[in-house]
Design a protein around this motif. Sequence first.
Motif, PDB file in Angstrom:
ATOM      1  N   HIS A  40      45.496 -40.612  24.968  1.00  0.00           N
ATOM      2  CA  HIS A  40      45.416 -41.672  23.962  1.00  0.00           C
ATOM      3  C   HIS A  40      45.711 -41.162  22.554  1.00  0.00           C
ATOM      4  CE1 HIS A  40      43.423 -43.923  27.213  1.00  0.00           C
ATOM      5  NE2 HIS A  40      43.997 -44.945  26.618  1.00  0.00           N
ATOM      6  N   GLN A  43      48.863 -42.117  21.123  1.00  0.00           N
ATOM      7  CA  GLN A  43      49.073 -43.542  20.786  1.00  0.00           C
ATOM      8  C   GLN A  43      48.501 -43.916  19.427  1.00  0.00           C
ATOM      9  OE1 GLN A  43      47.761 -46.254  23.842  1.00  0.00           O
ATOM     10  NE2 GLN A  43      48.254 -44.802  25.446  1.00  0.00           N
ATOM     11  N   TRP A  44      47.713 -43.018  18.825  1.00  0.00           N
ATOM     12  CA  TRP A  44      47.080 -43.392  17.553  1.00  0.00           C
ATOM     13  C   TRP A  44      47.884 -42.863  16.370  1.00  0.00           C
ATOM     14  CZ3 TRP A  44      45.251 -46.382  20.669  1.00  0.00           C
ATOM     15  CH2 TRP A  44      44.241 -46.166  21.578  1.00  0.00           C
ATOM     16  N   ASP A  45      47.741 -43.543  15.234  1.00  0.00           N
ATOM     17  CA  ASP A  45      48.461 -43.155  14.025  1.00  0.00           C
ATOM     18  C   ASP A  45      47.604 -42.227  13.171  1.00  0.00           C
ATOM     19  OD1 ASP A  45      50.584 -43.225  12.127  1.00  0.00           O
ATOM     20  OD2 ASP A  45      49.386 -44.623  10.938  1.00  0.00           O
ATOM     21  N   LEU A  47      43.497 -41.005  12.177  1.00  0.00           N
ATOM     22  CA  LEU A  47      42.186 -40.936  12.813  1.00  0.00           C
ATOM     23  C   LEU A  47      41.061 -41.147  11.797  1.00  0.00           C
ATOM     24  CD1 LEU A  47      42.811 -37.772  15.035  1.00  0.00           C
ATOM     25  CD2 LEU A  47      43.091 -40.181  15.685  1.00  0.00           C
ATOM     26  N   ALA A  54      47.172 -38.349  13.736  1.00  0.00           N
ATOM     27  CA  ALA A  54      46.964 -37.974  15.139  1.00  0.00           C
ATOM     28  C   ALA A  54      48.081 -37.034  15.602  1.00  0.00           C
ATOM     29  CB  ALA A  54      46.922 -39.227  16.011  1.00  0.00           C
ATOM     30  N   ASN A 129      43.870 -53.483  19.045  1.00  0.00           N
ATOM     31  CA  ASN A 129      43.769 -52.257  18.242  1.00  0.00           C
ATOM     32  C   ASN A 129      44.904 -51.288  18.567  1.00  0.00           C
ATOM     33  OD1 ASN A 129      42.641 -51.982  20.806  1.00  0.00           O
ATOM     34  ND2 ASN A 129      40.694 -51.151  20.097  1.00  0.00           N
ATOM     35  N   ALA A 130      45.242 -51.183  19.881  1.00  0.00           N
ATOM     36  CA  ALA A 130      46.315 -50.262  20.278  1.00  0.00           C
ATOM     37  C   ALA A 130      47.665 -50.753  19.757  1.00  0.00           C
ATOM     38  CB  ALA A 130      46.352 -50.122  21.800  1.00  0.00           C
ATOM     39  N   GLU A 133      47.848 -49.790  16.109  1.00  0.00           N
ATOM     40  CA  GLU A 133      48.152 -48.362  15.916  1.00  0.00           C
ATOM     41  C   GLU A 133      49.653 -48.128  16.075  1.00  0.00           C
ATOM     42  OE1 GLU A 133      46.185 -45.709  14.917  1.00  0.00           O
ATOM     43  OE2 GLU A 133      44.695 -47.276  14.560  1.00  0.00           O
ATOM     44  N   THR A 175      36.970 -47.691  14.293  1.00  0.00           N
ATOM     45  CA  THR A 175      38.400 -48.006  14.321  1.00  0.00           C
ATOM     46  C   THR A 175      38.688 -49.309  13.578  1.00  0.00           C
ATOM     47  OG1 THR A 175      38.647 -46.858  16.432  1.00  0.00           O
ATOM     48  CG2 THR A 175      40.383 -48.397  15.841  1.00  0.00           C
ATOM     49  N   GLN A 179      41.075 -49.566  10.478  1.00  0.00           N
ATOM     50  CA  GLN A 179      42.293 -50.385  10.530  1.00  0.00           C
ATOM     51  C   GLN A 179      42.273 -51.504   9.484  1.00  0.00           C
ATOM     52  OE1 GLN A 179      42.752 -51.641  14.660  1.00  0.00           O
ATOM     53  NE2 GLN A 179      43.921 -49.795  15.136  1.00  0.00           N
TER      54      GLN A 179
END
Lengths: 338, 108
Positions: A40, A43-45, A47, A54, A129-130, A133, A175, A179
């Motif tokens: 995962h 997949q994140w930009d 943190l 990430a 959320n995904a 990101e 998160t 975000q």
Amino acid sequence: MKENVVIIGGGPSGIEAARRIRNFGYTPILIEKELRLGGHLAQWDRLFPEGVYAKEVLQTLLSDMDGIKWFTDVQILTINRLKDTYVIKLTNGISVQSKAVLITTGFQLFQAEKKEEYGYGIYNHVITNADLERYFQNRKDSRIDDPKVIGFVHCVGSRDEKAGNRQCSKVCCATAVKQACEIKQLYPDATVYCFYMDLRMFGRRYEDMYLEAQQKYGIRFIRGRVSEVSENHEGRLVVKAEDTLFGRPLRLSMDLLVLMSGIVSSHQSQELAKMIKLPVGEDGFFLPQNTILEPCKSQKQGIFFAGACTGPKTIPESLSEARAAAVAINDYFNTMTE
Amino acid sequence: MIDFGFALTPSATLQIDNLDNKLFEQLRNIEPDVAKCMACGSCTASCSAGNYTELNLRKVILSLQRGREQDTLNSLKSCMLCGKCNIVCPRGINTRHLILSICKVYNI
Ligand SMILES: Cc1cc2nc3c(=O)[nH]c(=O)nc-3n(C[C@H](O)[C@H](O)[C@H](O)COP(=O)(O)OP(=O)(O)OC[C@H]3O[C@@H](n4cnc5c(N)ncnc54)[C@H](O)[C@@H]3O)c2cc1C
Ligand code: SF4
Ligand code: SF4
Ligand code: SF4
């Protein structure tokens, strides 16, 4: 000859464990079912809480893979135990033997379309959320079209018996707040709301993030669970909740709604549990031998855990557990040779 | 007495010390799930009666827990027993049944 250690799952936990196990003098064999390593984390930009990229974290982890054998796009076909050795057949035809197996299969995101009342996959301006990101990474998503009013829905598929997940996913409050601030940076004129039941800002500096969201970014926090989402004749989203602190039902139109999909046990983990006959909890996550003293040991000899496969965790927590698992595995080999 | 320019109303404070929760315990006996409420407000948000009346199931449950049933019980009269709250409750409480039990125990 160096002993093999098979590690199932090439996310941050698996990669870090492989590095540490190698440092102890073993040969780690890392198995990842996807086309690339990273889990995962890839997949994140940025943190929470500090906004570290990430990508940089992953690059650092992957910069030091000497002495580690790894396979991607590969799964476990069978695992059998012969005396104190596990024989593992992989889908690429290779068969490996190892006295210790480390499970780092992580989690999967709750499928937001299952909460039909939130309209994911039905209304165009509902994302997860995904998805957000991914948008932060590449700025491409036709559903995000200069939004003026944006909402974040906490606890989507978490803390929800109707969705079959009673547990809190731990990381989605942080998160959501992260975000909310980031989208405000991109759209400074937008009004941003967070619909929460409890704000779980448990880590160091998380509360500062919350404070910054209030003070610097003017995020509006509403204590109430969103009960349903619909679309009005203009194509705007209409969100219903109770403002529980005010004690009145509330209705709000929006241009973008972000669902905080929770962390649930992955179906691959459940299959693995069946294959090796490892117990899982009511929540589907693996059960360690002792949650306080031995969180990395399974109830079976030679099988270990690290990371989010035993429940929701942050990245630093997962990495620490990966290191702890390396120590537990080294101890295990030492007691075998005694 | 010194006049501070305002008066204290004793009823503004919740008197938790001498809370009489006999009725609530009676309710808990027949409806144990009432203790599971996490005050999320989903029931209130989805309630059709709540948009036009004072009915707020989350508040009713809280007032019973605090021994302040007199504040909210009357509002239950607007409930149509439609069961929408039942569908949304994330703690899986059978809210419709709960409402009927409240009416029984609190005599409304
Ligand atoms: C929306 C969101 C945002 C987040 N943001 C942050 C943040 O900002 N900061 C932070 O600290 N944490 C954050 N987290 C938490 C973070 O993602 C996890 O802590 C971390 O990913 C856990 O790592 P892991 O390696 O244990 O699991 P994963 O990342 O899930 O990796 C598991 C890997 O195992 C593979 N795998 C699974 N089963 C098999 C199998 N049978 N065979 C082979 N391979 C398999 C998977 O493909 C995957 O690559 C966030 C989580 C979410 C949901
Ligand atoms: S971390 Fe926050 S948003 Fe996520 S499940 Fe827990 S309470 Fe809900
Ligand atoms: S059953 Fe009563 S309280 Fe529940 S939604 Fe219907 S009217 Fe409202
Ligand atoms: S929906 Fe259920 S948990 Fe939420 S406030 Fe109502 S009764 Fe309580």
